[in-house]
Design a protein around this motif. Structure first.
Motif, PDB file in Angstrom:
ATOM      1  N   ALA A 169     -11.936 -37.481 -44.699  1.00  0.00           N
ATOM      2  CA  ALA A 169     -10.812 -38.418 -44.788  1.00  0.00           C
ATOM      3  C   ALA A 169      -9.690 -37.497 -45.490  1.00  0.00           C
ATOM      4  CB  ALA A 169     -11.187 -39.305 -46.049  1.00  0.00           C
ATOM      5  N   CYS A 172      -8.201 -35.689 -42.553  1.00  0.00           N
ATOM      6  CA  CYS A 172      -7.222 -36.598 -42.011  1.00  0.00           C
ATOM      7  C   CYS A 172      -5.936 -36.735 -42.548  1.00  0.00           C
ATOM      8  CB  CYS A 172      -7.897 -37.981 -41.897  1.00  0.00           C
ATOM      9  SG  CYS A 172      -9.381 -37.843 -40.747  1.00  0.00           S
ATOM     10  N   ARG A 173      -6.028 -37.055 -43.812  1.00  0.00           N
ATOM     11  CA  ARG A 173      -4.742 -37.166 -44.879  1.00  0.00           C
ATOM     12  C   ARG A 173      -3.785 -36.069 -44.611  1.00  0.00           C
ATOM     13  NH1 ARG A 173      -6.917 -39.089 -50.401  1.00  0.00           N
ATOM     14  NH2 ARG A 173      -4.635 -39.347 -50.995  1.00  0.00           N
ATOM     15  N   TYR A 178      -6.111 -38.620 -37.448  1.00  0.00           N
ATOM     16  CA  TYR A 178      -6.921 -39.527 -37.815  1.00  0.00           C
ATOM     17  C   TYR A 178      -8.087 -39.693 -36.780  1.00  0.00           C
ATOM     18  CZ  TYR A 178      -4.482 -40.651 -42.300  1.00  0.00           C
ATOM     19  OH  TYR A 178      -4.142 -40.662 -43.482  1.00  0.00           O
ATOM     20  N   ILE A 181     -11.553 -40.063 -38.361  1.00  0.00           N
ATOM     21  CA  ILE A 181     -11.971 -41.175 -39.258  1.00  0.00           C
ATOM     22  C   ILE A 181     -13.018 -42.241 -39.015  1.00  0.00           C
ATOM     23  CG2 ILE A 181     -10.171 -42.849 -38.625  1.00  0.00           C
ATOM     24  CD1 ILE A 181     -10.723 -41.645 -42.340  1.00  0.00           C
ATOM     25  N   LEU A 203     -11.761 -44.760 -47.543  1.00  0.00           N
ATOM     26  CA  LEU A 203     -10.802 -45.248 -46.588  1.00  0.00           C
ATOM     27  C   LEU A 203      -9.548 -46.080 -47.414  1.00  0.00           C
ATOM     28  CD1 LEU A 203     -13.493 -47.294 -44.641  1.00  0.00           C
ATOM     29  CD2 LEU A 203     -11.932 -45.485 -43.649  1.00  0.00           C
ATOM     30  N   SER A 206      -7.087 -43.121 -48.016  1.00  0.00           N
ATOM     31  CA  SER A 206      -6.445 -42.922 -46.499  1.00  0.00           C
ATOM     32  C   SER A 206      -5.364 -43.970 -46.077  1.00  0.00           C
ATOM     33  CB  SER A 206      -7.574 -42.626 -45.389  1.00  0.00           C
ATOM     34  OG  SER A 206      -8.507 -41.477 -45.916  1.00  0.00           O
ATOM     35  N   TYR A 208      -6.155 -46.567 -44.770  1.00  0.00           N
ATOM     36  CA  TYR A 208      -6.691 -46.603 -43.444  1.00  0.00           C
ATOM     37  C   TYR A 208      -6.838 -48.327 -43.089  1.00  0.00           C
ATOM     38  CZ  TYR A 208      -8.414 -45.831 -38.589  1.00  0.00           C
ATOM     39  OH  TYR A 208      -8.806 -45.735 -37.158  1.00  0.00           O
ATOM     40  N   TYR A 209      -5.727 -48.926 -42.878  1.00  0.00           N
ATOM     41  CA  TYR A 209      -5.631 -50.335 -42.900  1.00  0.00           C
ATOM     42  C   TYR A 209      -6.720 -51.112 -41.913  1.00  0.00           C
ATOM     43  CZ  TYR A 209      -1.899 -49.575 -45.904  1.00  0.00           C
ATOM     44  OH  TYR A 209      -1.102 -49.139 -46.705  1.00  0.00           O
ATOM     45  N   LYS A 210      -6.772 -50.239 -40.639  1.00  0.00           N
ATOM     46  CA  LYS A 210      -7.496 -50.632 -39.362  1.00  0.00           C
ATOM     47  C   LYS A 210      -9.122 -50.908 -39.923  1.00  0.00           C
ATOM     48  CE  LYS A 210      -4.908 -48.590 -35.710  1.00  0.00           C
ATOM     49  NZ  LYS A 210      -4.778 -47.616 -34.638  1.00  0.00           N
TER      50      LYS A 210
END
Length: 421
Positions: A169, A172-173, A178, A181, A203, A206, A208-210
């Protein structure tokens, strides 16, 4: 920071400091000093901060009891966000005790340190064997200390799942890429409760709304899931990155908290005995509790209510985990004789039973008894957002519309939005 549990010892600030300044061998019980350093979280004063620093500097790390006090004092400084104590906290990064180091790193994160020289000291711990690397990576990520990127990358294949999750994570940030992720999201289905909880935090961090629908279905306590969805909603809606309508189904699914909506990671080879399923409600891994709840509803709809009422009277009334699951299961079973139990616990203000209040609100909606409407409306005065949201869900189910007028003026944007949708 939620401080509801920190004031249980009833010590004054002066009493706690006096205990801290008393040599350990002069106390009746060594745990008194641990309690005192824990309790100073209630007093954000220079006197408290100075006392906690003394507790660190005067402790003998060779003695286990003093080492434990030292660790807790470092943590308390973090909860106080005591920036003035940074010099002594920074020294603790070199401690031989890995748990003192862990707390020092966490405290640096809580204070929100941005000084590169301190963050570099933290980053260098990634090259040191035997450290608790997850908290180090997490602190560096939240401080946006990108010079640590290559050192963090080494942990993206770590055998320890929570550490691996934090590392992936963070990469990715730091890189903005991403593509990996999904490896963090996969840990939502880990058999390790620590991995499931840890990757939810990663999450969140990050943004990461998905992942929101996946988090909603993760078999951990709804406390972790609600916290995740609330933090993502607050950040995403404020920044225009996600709408309330997008997060609403998952949010209400979590508040509803029916095990049929979860992606369970445990399973039974055969349907277990009723008593076994009841005992599973006391497990610390809520994944097992949810499987037991599902089994009780599906396999023992006639026998389970009496067994649940018995275990509540025997033990669950004082066990915050089982307390919640007993109420939820009785609600799913629509067990009308539990009405008084639900209304009583709807107003239970003991902090350890907070999530049970929302469970009672949902259960009362399941019963369909309109006598509960005034009881539920009264809860809209509470400062607890998830309780109020659960109340609105159940009042809708009971056909009440008056509560929306009250909730439309609530100071919490989420409650306002729910009431006016």
């Amino acid at each position: 920071m939620d401080k509801r549990f920190f004031n249980i010892f009833r010590l004054t600030e002066e009493q706690a400091i006096a205990i801290i300044d008393t040599p350990l061998d002069q106390l009746e019980d060594p745990s008194e000093k641990y309690i005192a350093v824990s309790h100073l979280i209630n007093f954000p004063t220079e006197q408290s901060i100075s006392a906690l620093v003394r507790a660190i500097e005067t402790s003998n790390p060779e003695e286990l009891d003093e080492r434990i006090v030292r660790r807790k004092a470092v943590e308390s400084l973090g909860r106080l966000q005591a920036a003035s104590a940074l010099p002594v906290i920074q020294k603790c990064l070199q401690d031989d005790d890995i748990y003192t180091v862990e707390n020092a790193v966490w405290t640096i994160g809580e204070i929100g340190v941005k000084e590169p020289e301190i963050l570099e000291d933290v980053a260098q711990l990634l090259d040191k064997e035997g450290q608790i690397h997850r908290v180090i990576i997490h602190t560096l990520a939240n401080a946006d200390y990108k010079p640590a990127l290559e050192r963090v990358k080494k942990f993206t294949n770590a055998p320890d799942e929570p550490t691996r999750s934090a590392a992936i994570a963070t990469v990715c940030r730091f890189t903005g890429d991403y593509s990996e992720i999904s490896k963090v999201m996969a840990l939502l289905q880990s058999t390790s409760i620590n991995a499931r909880r840890g990757c939810i935090q990663d999450l969140i961090d990050s943004r990461y709304y998905k992942a929101i629908p996946n988090i909603a279905k993760c078999p951990v306590s709804l406390v972790f899931r609600l916290r995740a969805l609330r933090m993502l909603a607050d950040a995403g809606v404020r920044n225009g990155e996600i709408s309330f309508a997008e997060i609403q189904p998952s949010l209400e699914q979590v508040l509803w908290d029916n095990p049929q909506d979860l992606d369970l990671v445990h399973e039974y080879d055969v349907i277990p005995a009723l008593n076994f399923a009841i005992e599973e409600l006391y497990e610390t891994d809520f994944g097992r509790c949810y499987l037991a709840t599902k089994t009780l509803v599906e396999a023992y709809p006639q026998e389970a209510p009496a067994a649940l009422m018995t275990t509540y009277a025997d033990r669950a009334f004082n066990h915050y985990g089982a307390h919640y699951h007993v109420i939820k299961t009785l609600g799913w079973l629509k067990y009308a004789p539990a009405y008084e139990l639900f209304t009583e616990n709807l107003h239970n203000c003991e902090p350890q039973f907070q999530k049970s209040r929302g469970a009672c609100a949902i259960a009362l909606g399941e019963l369909g008894d309109k006598r509960a409407i005034p009881e539920l409306i009264n809860c809209l005065k509470s400062p607890i957002w998830d309780l109020k949201y659960a109340v609105l869900i159940s009042l809708e189910k009971l056909g009440d519309t008056t509560a929306k007028e009250i909730a439309a003026n609530d100071p919490d944007w989420l409650i306002q939005t729910k009431a006016t949708m």
